[in-house]
Write a protein that holds these residues in place. Structure first.
Motif, PDB file in Angstrom:
ATOM      1  N   GLY A   1      -2.821   5.381 -11.018  1.00 16.30           N
ATOM      2  CA  GLY A   1      -3.455   4.383 -10.172  1.00 16.30           C
ATOM      3  C   GLY A   1      -2.789   4.284  -8.820  1.00 16.30           C
ATOM      4  N   TRP A   2      -3.022   3.150  -8.172  1.00 15.51           N
ATOM      5  CA  TRP A   2      -2.552   2.922  -6.813  1.00 15.51           C
ATOM      6  C   TRP A   2      -2.022   1.507  -6.650  1.00 15.51           C
ATOM      7  N   GLY A   3      -1.047   1.355  -5.772  1.00 14.14           N
ATOM      8  CA  GLY A   3      -0.618   0.045  -5.307  1.00 14.14           C
ATOM      9  C   GLY A   3      -1.057  -0.110  -3.869  1.00 14.14           C
ATOM     10  N   TRP A   4      -1.529  -1.303  -3.506  1.00 13.92           N
ATOM     11  CA  TRP A   4      -2.132  -1.497  -2.185  1.00 13.92           C
ATOM     12  C   TRP A   4      -1.631  -2.751  -1.485  1.00 13.92           C
ATOM     13  N   LEU A   5      -1.521  -2.659  -0.176  1.00 11.15           N
ATOM     14  CA  LEU A   5      -1.491  -3.824   0.695  1.00 11.15           C
ATOM     15  C   LEU A   5      -2.879  -3.914   1.302  1.00 11.15           C
ATOM     16  N   GLY A   6      -3.546  -5.036   1.064  1.00 12.82           N
ATOM     17  CA  GLY A   6      -4.887  -5.211   1.578  1.00 12.82           C
ATOM     18  C   GLY A   6      -5.018  -6.477   2.393  1.00 12.82           C
ATOM     19  N   PHE A   7      -6.131  -6.578   3.106  1.00  7.58           N
ATOM     20  CA  PHE A   7      -6.403  -7.746   3.933  1.00  7.58           C
ATOM     21  C   PHE A   7      -7.602  -8.492   3.370  1.00  7.58           C
ATOM     22  N   ASN A   8      -7.395  -9.777   3.084  1.00 11.54           N
ATOM     23  CA  ASN A   8      -8.469 -10.636   2.608  1.00 11.54           C
ATOM     24  C   ASN A   8      -9.162 -11.229   3.829  1.00 11.54           C
ATOM     25  N   LYS A   9     -10.329 -10.691   4.148  1.00 10.96           N
ATOM     26  CA  LYS A   9     -11.031 -11.080   5.364  1.00 10.96           C
ATOM     27  C   LYS A   9     -11.425 -12.554   5.332  1.00 10.96           C
ATOM     28  N   GLU A  10     -11.849 -13.045   4.185  1.00 12.63           N
ATOM     29  CA  GLU A  10     -12.304 -14.425   4.081  1.00 12.63           C
ATOM     30  C   GLU A  10     -11.163 -15.419   4.289  1.00 12.63           C
ATOM     31  N   ARG A  11      -9.999 -15.107   3.733  1.00 11.47           N
ATOM     32  CA  ARG A  11      -8.862 -16.017   3.818  1.00 11.47           C
ATOM     33  C   ARG A  11      -7.934 -15.712   4.987  1.00 11.47           C
ATOM     34  N   GLY A  12      -8.088 -14.542   5.574  1.00 10.85           N
ATOM     35  CA  GLY A  12      -7.230 -14.155   6.687  1.00 10.85           C
ATOM     36  C   GLY A  12      -5.807 -13.887   6.274  1.00 10.85           C
ATOM     37  N   LEU A  13      -5.609 -13.426   5.015  1.00  6.81           N
ATOM     38  CA  LEU A  13      -4.269 -13.226   4.474  1.00  6.81           C
ATOM     39  C   LEU A  13      -4.082 -11.800   3.965  1.00  6.81           C
ATOM     40  N   LEU A  14      -2.826 -11.374   3.931  1.00  8.97           N
ATOM     41  CA  LEU A  14      -2.461 -10.109   3.298  1.00  8.97           C
ATOM     42  C   LEU A  14      -2.300 -10.337   1.801  1.00  8.97           C
ATOM     43  N   GLN A  15      -2.708  -9.364   1.011  1.00  5.23           N
ATOM     44  CA  GLN A  15      -2.551  -9.447  -0.437  1.00  5.23           C
ATOM     45  C   GLN A  15      -2.136  -8.099  -0.991  1.00  5.23           C
ATOM     46  N   ILE A  16      -1.413  -8.143  -2.093  1.00  5.18           N
ATOM     47  CA  ILE A  16      -1.013  -6.935  -2.817  1.00  5.18           C
ATOM     48  C   ILE A  16      -1.864  -6.822  -4.069  1.00  5.18           C
ATOM     49  N   ALA A  17      -2.292  -5.619  -4.368  1.00  7.02           N
ATOM     50  CA  ALA A  17      -3.134  -5.407  -5.550  1.00  7.02           C
ATOM     51  C   ALA A  17      -2.868  -4.013  -6.112  1.00  7.02           C
ATOM     52  N   ALA A  18      -3.193  -3.846  -7.377  1.00  7.31           N
ATOM     53  CA  ALA A  18      -3.133  -2.540  -8.026  1.00  7.31           C
ATOM     54  C   ALA A  18      -4.530  -2.157  -8.475  1.00  7.31           C
ATOM     55  N   CYS A  19      -4.834  -0.869  -8.397  1.00  2.00           N
ATOM     56  CA  CYS A  19      -6.115  -0.354  -8.867  1.00  2.00           C
ATOM     57  C   CYS A  19      -5.857   0.800  -9.826  1.00  2.00           C
ATOM     58  N   SER A  20      -6.614   0.853 -10.902  1.00  2.00           N
ATOM     59  CA  SER A  20      -6.460   1.908 -11.889  1.00  2.00           C
ATOM     60  C   SER A  20      -7.143   3.189 -11.423  1.00  2.00           C
ATOM     61  N   ASN A  21      -6.611   4.300 -11.890  1.00  2.00           N
ATOM     62  CA  ASN A  21      -7.216   5.610 -11.645  1.00  2.00           C
ATOM     63  C   ASN A  21      -7.496   5.814 -10.158  1.00  2.00           C
ATOM     64  N   GLN A  22      -8.760   6.094  -9.785  1.00  2.00           N
ATOM     65  CA  GLN A  22      -9.101   6.243  -8.376  1.00  2.00           C
ATOM     66  C   GLN A  22     -10.024   5.121  -7.906  1.00  2.00           C
ATOM     67  N   ASP A  23      -9.998   3.984  -8.577  1.00  2.00           N
ATOM     68  CA  ASP A  23     -10.829   2.865  -8.153  1.00  2.00           C
ATOM     69  C   ASP A  23     -10.485   2.500  -6.711  1.00  2.00           C
ATOM     70  N   PRO A  24     -11.452   2.458  -5.808  1.00  4.79           N
ATOM     71  CA  PRO A  24     -11.172   2.120  -4.414  1.00  4.79           C
ATOM     72  C   PRO A  24     -10.910   0.631  -4.256  1.00  4.79           C
ATOM     73  N   LEU A  25      -9.975   0.285  -3.391  1.00 10.33           N
ATOM     74  CA  LEU A  25      -9.558  -1.108  -3.259  1.00 10.33           C
ATOM     75  C   LEU A  25     -10.703  -2.017  -2.827  1.00 10.33           C
ATOM     76  N   GLU A  26     -11.387  -1.657  -1.760  1.00 11.99           N
ATOM     77  CA  GLU A  26     -12.416  -2.545  -1.239  1.00 11.99           C
ATOM     78  C   GLU A  26     -13.580  -2.690  -2.215  1.00 11.99           C
ATOM     79  N   GLY A  27     -14.002  -1.587  -2.795  1.00 14.57           N
ATOM     80  CA  GLY A  27     -15.107  -1.643  -3.743  1.00 14.57           C
ATOM     81  C   GLY A  27     -14.759  -2.343  -5.036  1.00 14.57           C
ATOM     82  N   THR A  28     -13.460  -2.418  -5.356  1.00 13.71           N
ATOM     83  CA  THR A  28     -13.011  -3.030  -6.604  1.00 13.71           C
ATOM     84  C   THR A  28     -12.631  -4.494  -6.426  1.00 13.71           C
ATOM     85  N   THR A  29     -11.956  -4.813  -5.320  1.00 17.12           N
ATOM     86  CA  THR A  29     -11.417  -6.163  -5.129  1.00 17.12           C
ATOM     87  C   THR A  29     -11.994  -6.905  -3.925  1.00 17.12           C
ATOM     88  N   GLY A  30     -12.615  -6.178  -3.020  1.00 13.69           N
ATOM     89  CA  GLY A  30     -13.091  -6.786  -1.790  1.00 13.69           C
ATOM     90  C   GLY A  30     -12.050  -6.798  -0.684  1.00 13.69           C
TER      91      GLY A  30
END
Length: 222
Positions: A146-175
């Motif tokens: 899988g993957w570990g990510w630093l992502g941006f929550n557009k609605e909240r205006g905050l940075l977030q950390i998330a993990a995705c399994s296999n090749q699940d894309p971050l935006e399509g999986t978590t927004g």
């Protein structure tokens, strides 16, 4: 803009149904540096196999899956369309993730980000050190691949950390909009670090391209 282009990749990989007939095939992007440029942190053999074999396979299999999907659409074969969804998600995600990953790395990387990105990291995680420890821990904790990510929550205006399994894309999986992705599939490190994922994660911080991550963050804020 960099982030808008990269972050919208997930929406462009599988075209609108009406555009399938005229779409161009996906292609393997060139690396912005030589295979050996990230040594000693990631060796040339890993980079060559990772880019020229693994990523290339995702691109090839995505093109095949989309062609089959196009044929199923023409036949109004809904069963086949549904059956192809896992292949589209896996190979499309692999293409999205790696296209971001290569630009997140640089032989001139490492250190800390500056400016607004650093300010946001301190705001949302307490300090840069706390951020790196948290993302590292999330990456270590990924079970299997899988993957570990630093992502941006557009609605909240905050940075977030998330993990995705296999090749699940971050935006399509978590927004979350992807800013920094760390690949923890074994093919990303096993030839050099064996099964000691924490050693790979300690090393990869030495080649993180903070200019790239910052550019993604600044573009996503607009």
């Amino acid at each position: 803009m960099l982030c808008r282009a990269a972050c919208s990749t997930s929406r462009k990989l599988v075209p609108a149904l009406g555009a399938l007939g005229s779409r161009q095939k996906h292609s393997l992007p060139d690396l912005p540096y030589d295979y050996g440029a990230l040594e000693p942190y990631i060796n040339a053999q890993i980079m060559q196999l990772h880019h020229n074999k693994h990523h290339a396979a995702y691109v090839n299999n995505l093109n095949i899956a989309e062609e089959k999907y196009k044929e199923a659409l023409a036949k109004d074969d809904v069963t086949t369309q549904i059956a192809l969804q896992p292949a589209l998600k896996f190979n499309g995600g692999g293409h999205i993730n790696h296209s971001i990953f290569w630009t997140n790395l640089s032989p001139n990387g490492g250190g800390e980000p500056k400016g607004e990105l650093l300010e946001a990291i301190v705001r949302d995680f307490g300090s840069f050190e706390k951020f790196t420890k948290k993302l590292t821990a999330v990456c270590v904790g990924v079970q299997g691949s899988g993957w570990g990510w630093l992502g941006f929550n557009k609605e909240r205006g905050l940075l977030q950390i998330a993990a995705c399994s296999n090749q699940d894309p971050l935006e399509g999986t978590t927004g979350l909009i992807p800013l920094l992705g760390i690949d923890v599939w074994e093919h990303a490190y096993y030839l050099q670090y064996k099964n000691v994922r924490p050693d790979y994660l300690k090393a990869i911080w030495k080649v993180i391209n903070w200019d790239n991550v910052t550019a993604r963050y600044m573009a996503c804020k607009k």
